[in-house]
Design an enzyme around this catalytic site. Structure first.
Site, PDB file in Angstrom:
ATOM      1  N   ASP A  34     -10.145  -2.402   8.407  1.00 35.69           N
ATOM      2  CA  ASP A  34      -9.240  -1.451   7.767  1.00 35.69           C
ATOM      3  C   ASP A  34      -8.626  -2.057   6.516  1.00 35.69           C
ATOM      4  OD1 ASP A  34      -7.122  -3.009   8.744  1.00 35.69           O
ATOM      5  OD2 ASP A  34      -6.991  -1.805  10.579  1.00 35.69           O
ATOM      6  N   LYS A  56      -7.258   3.491   5.504  1.00 35.32           N
ATOM      7  CA  LYS A  56      -6.759   4.433   4.505  1.00 35.32           C
ATOM      8  C   LYS A  56      -6.857   3.794   3.138  1.00 35.32           C
ATOM      9  CE  LYS A  56      -3.212   6.057   7.262  1.00 35.32           C
ATOM     10  NZ  LYS A  56      -1.817   6.222   7.500  1.00 35.32           N
ATOM     11  N   MET A 167       5.724   0.248   8.930  1.00 35.50           N
ATOM     12  CA  MET A 167       5.333   1.595   8.488  1.00 35.50           C
ATOM     13  C   MET A 167       6.559   2.470   8.235  1.00 35.50           C
ATOM     14  SD  MET A 167       2.169   2.237  11.121  1.00 35.50           S
ATOM     15  CE  MET A 167       3.078   1.826  12.606  1.00 35.50           C
TER      16      MET A 167
HETATM   17  N1  SAH Z   1      -1.260  -4.723  13.382  1.00 38.39           N
HETATM   18  C1  SAH Z   1      -0.474  -4.974  12.192  1.00 38.39           C
HETATM   19  C2  SAH Z   1       0.470  -3.854  11.867  1.00 38.39           C
HETATM   20  C3  SAH Z   1      -0.229  -2.551  11.603  1.00 38.39           C
HETATM   21  S1  SAH Z   1       0.870  -1.278  11.165  1.00 38.39           S
HETATM   22  C4  SAH Z   1       0.273  -6.300  12.348  1.00 38.39           C
HETATM   23  O1  SAH Z   1       0.359  -6.864  13.436  1.00 38.39           O
HETATM   24  O2  SAH Z   1       0.749  -6.814  11.347  1.00 38.39           O
HETATM   25  C5  SAH Z   1       0.858  -1.376   9.407  1.00 38.39           C
HETATM   26  C6  SAH Z   1       2.198  -1.844   8.910  1.00 38.39           C
HETATM   27  O3  SAH Z   1       2.285  -3.244   8.983  1.00 38.39           O
HETATM   28  C7  SAH Z   1       2.477  -1.530   7.468  1.00 38.39           C
HETATM   29  O4  SAH Z   1       2.917  -0.203   7.295  1.00 38.39           O
HETATM   30  C8  SAH Z   1       3.570  -2.515   7.155  1.00 38.39           C
HETATM   31  O5  SAH Z   1       4.797  -2.083   7.675  1.00 38.39           O
HETATM   32  C9  SAH Z   1       3.123  -3.703   7.960  1.00 38.39           C
HETATM   33  N2  SAH Z   1       2.362  -4.681   7.162  1.00 38.39           N
HETATM   34  C10 SAH Z   1       1.171  -5.201   7.468  1.00 38.39           C
HETATM   35  N3  SAH Z   1       0.779  -6.095   6.561  1.00 38.39           N
HETATM   36  C11 SAH Z   1       1.752  -6.149   5.638  1.00 38.39           C
HETATM   37  C12 SAH Z   1       1.946  -6.884   4.441  1.00 38.39           C
HETATM   38  N4  SAH Z   1       1.042  -7.765   4.002  1.00 38.39           N
HETATM   39  N5  SAH Z   1       3.081  -6.693   3.733  1.00 38.39           N
HETATM   40  C13 SAH Z   1       4.010  -5.816   4.154  1.00 38.39           C
HETATM   41  N6  SAH Z   1       3.874  -5.091   5.268  1.00 38.39           N
HETATM   42  C14 SAH Z   1       2.771  -5.246   6.017  1.00 38.39           C
END
Ligand code: SAH
Length: 489
Positions: A34, A56, A167
């Site tokens: 993704d 997305k 998110m």
């Molecule tokens: N499984 C992922 C989260 C997925 S939900 C994890 O454990 O990190 C997606 C959300 O993760 C985004 O909307 C944001 O809030 C956060 N996110 C993931 N990577 C990010 C990044 N590099 N910088 C800021 N927010 C991030």
């Protein structure tokens, strides 16, 4: 039948993937990834590995979850090693559970490979710990994205730990309003960290009551993480004490010269010099009738180098310069000039453009002077020459542009600002002014008098000025400097 690996790709820095995930990627037959999975990791896939993007992208919808499930099930049945690569950890809001259920239903073997979750790592990369002694005993990872528009965020206000919203950027006004109406203090520290680990990472901090507005005003972009709680005002990032304004070449040389102490440097502003088209024309024009002149004068070593390059490019007959006299603003410029034309006939006692003007006014009688310099810089020199009735022509050969490499507020946090040129001083002060950073109490050091002059013009005094004008000498002096406390907030 193969195995489907649900793999966490980490929070965005490709180096923050697990060793296990790294090895799996290198032998994958199919990778289903993704948008949050770092692109660099995909380059590690072996030749012939099939890559399928299901995340997305701007303006595009992500593949439906059923579609992803189908790709994984069929992939597992067809290939040996199938990787479902997900940002962060697969089980933190990643819908990893749904994929597991689909694989179970189809009887496809699978394995779970945890990853570093952004919920902890992204705040950390902005210096924010999600727990800290006496400040936060717990942290709570909450989704800010929910189909239920009426979700009541006020229920989270009673939690004592750090709140971490994923998110949540577009729901930030509702999140903060909910927490406030649930009884959280308006002054509770909050932070938004946008695009963590990328070169475009930005951090916005404000009290809870103001965070939504400030984040909007500063155009924070998704993906972003919102942190609420006293920890959000901490910043545990290491700050290098010496913040350098200069070209990439200068910064690299200074780093090399600092040796084991290179970690004390950070590149605050990159200065890029470029020859102006107009300046180049002026130079060619003047050089085509060089016999008119008695003197050629340079106000920087860079001007000499650029001049040399243009002459070479044009196949200019350098012997036409024989018989001319040459002037330089200081020893650094003189050295470069000497290696080009073999002699330097005038260097003022103090190495400033004003002094150069005075010296020329005194020593040049009647002969026409060609002055080669940058587009910025002090104009006083010309007034001095005008008063003396000198005959001169100027070539504004190049300009210096500054690119700030950190957040503007970081300028004010530097312990010692290191300047390699007058144009560096000008560019950095302009950026500081725009950011509203006060420079009055800061510590400055610089290379050469022309640089020092640019500081003094602002009523500021450098702690030292290096001679000779080299990165090596600057490194030697920096090593001898006494430092106060690491951070000055
Ligand atoms: N499984 C992922 C989260 C997925 S939900 C994890 O454990 O990190 C997606 C959300 O993760 C985004 O909307 C944001 O809030 C956060 N996110 C993931 N990577 C990010 C990044 N590099 N910088 C800021 N927010 C991030």
């Amino acid at each position: 039948m193969g195995t489907v690996y649900l793999v966490g790709a980490g929070p965005g820095d490709p180096e923050l993937i697990t060793l296990k995930a790294w090895k799996l990627i290198q032998k994958a037959d199919l990778i289903v990834y993704d948008s949050l999975a770092p692109a660099e990791l995909l380059r590690e896939a072996p030749e012939g590995c099939e890559l399928v993007h299901v995340g997305k992208r701007a303006g595009q919808h992500s593949a439906a979850q059923e579609e992803i499930n189908r790709i994984l099930v069929e992939g597992g049945q067809k290939y040996g090693t199938v990787i479902r690569l997900k940002g962060g950890d697969p089980f933190v809001f990643g819908r990893g559970g749904e994929e597991v259920l689909a694989l179970q239903a189809a009887g496809v073997p699978y394995e779970l490979v945890p990853g570093v979750t952004s919920a902890v790592a992204v705040p950390e990369n902005a210096g924010i710990p999600v727990t800290h002694r006496k400040m936060a005993r717990s942290f709570h990872v909450i989704t800010g994205h929910t189909a239920d528009e009426d979700l009541d965020y006020s229920t989270y206000a009673a939690l004592e730990g750090t709140l971490v919203f994923l998110m949540g950027l577009s729901a930030l006004p509702r999140i903060s309003a909910g927490l406030l109406s649930g009884g959280m203090a308006a002054a509770t520290p909050a932070a938004v960290v946008s695009r963590g680990f990328s070169t475009r990472q930005r951090v916005c901090r404000a009290p809870l009551s103001e965070i939504a507005e400030k984040s909007k005003a500063e155009h924070m972009e998704a993906p972003a993480i919102i942190v609420v709680g006293s920890c959000a005002e901490l910043d545990f990032r290491y700050r290098a004490p010496f913040c350098v304004t200069g070209s990439d070449t200068f910064f690299a040389r200074l780093k090399r010269a600092m040796g084991g102490d290179a970690g004390m440097l950070s590149h605050l502003m990159r200065i890029r010099l470029s020859v102006r088209d107009e300046g180049k024309d002026q130079l060619r024009q003047a050089f085509s009738r060089i016999e008119e002149f008695g003197w050629v004068v340079f106000t920087s070593a860079n001007a000499v180098t650029m001049c040399e390059e243009i002459a070479k490019e044009d196949g200019y007959d350098m012997s036409r310069l024989n018989g001319l006299k040459f002037g330089a603003i200081g020893p650094g410029t003189a050295e470069r000039l000497e290696s080009l034309v073999g002699h330097v006939d005038l260097v003022p006692e103090t190495y400033t453009s004003d002094a150069l003007g005075e010296a020329l006014a005194k020593n040049v009688s009647g002969e026409k002077i060609l002055i080669i310099r940058s587009n910025s810089g002090r104009q006083e020199m010309f007034a001095i020459l005008d008063r003396a009735g000198a005959d001169y022509e100027k070539v504004r050969l190049y300009e210096a542009e500054g690119e700030l490499l950190t957040a503007p507020a970081e300028i004010g946090r530097a312990e010692v600002l290191v300047f390699a040129s007058a144009s560096g001083v000008e560019n950095l002060f302009r950026a500081a002014e725009q950011a509203g950073v006060e420079m009055g109490d800061m510590r400055f050091v610089c290379i050469g008098d022309a640089t020092a002059e640019a500081l003094r013009k602002r009523g500021l005094e450098p702690e030292f000025v290096t001679y000779p004008h080299t990165a090596e000498e600057m490194a030697r002096r920096l090593k001898g400097l006494k430092l106060g406390k690491q951070t000055s907030e």
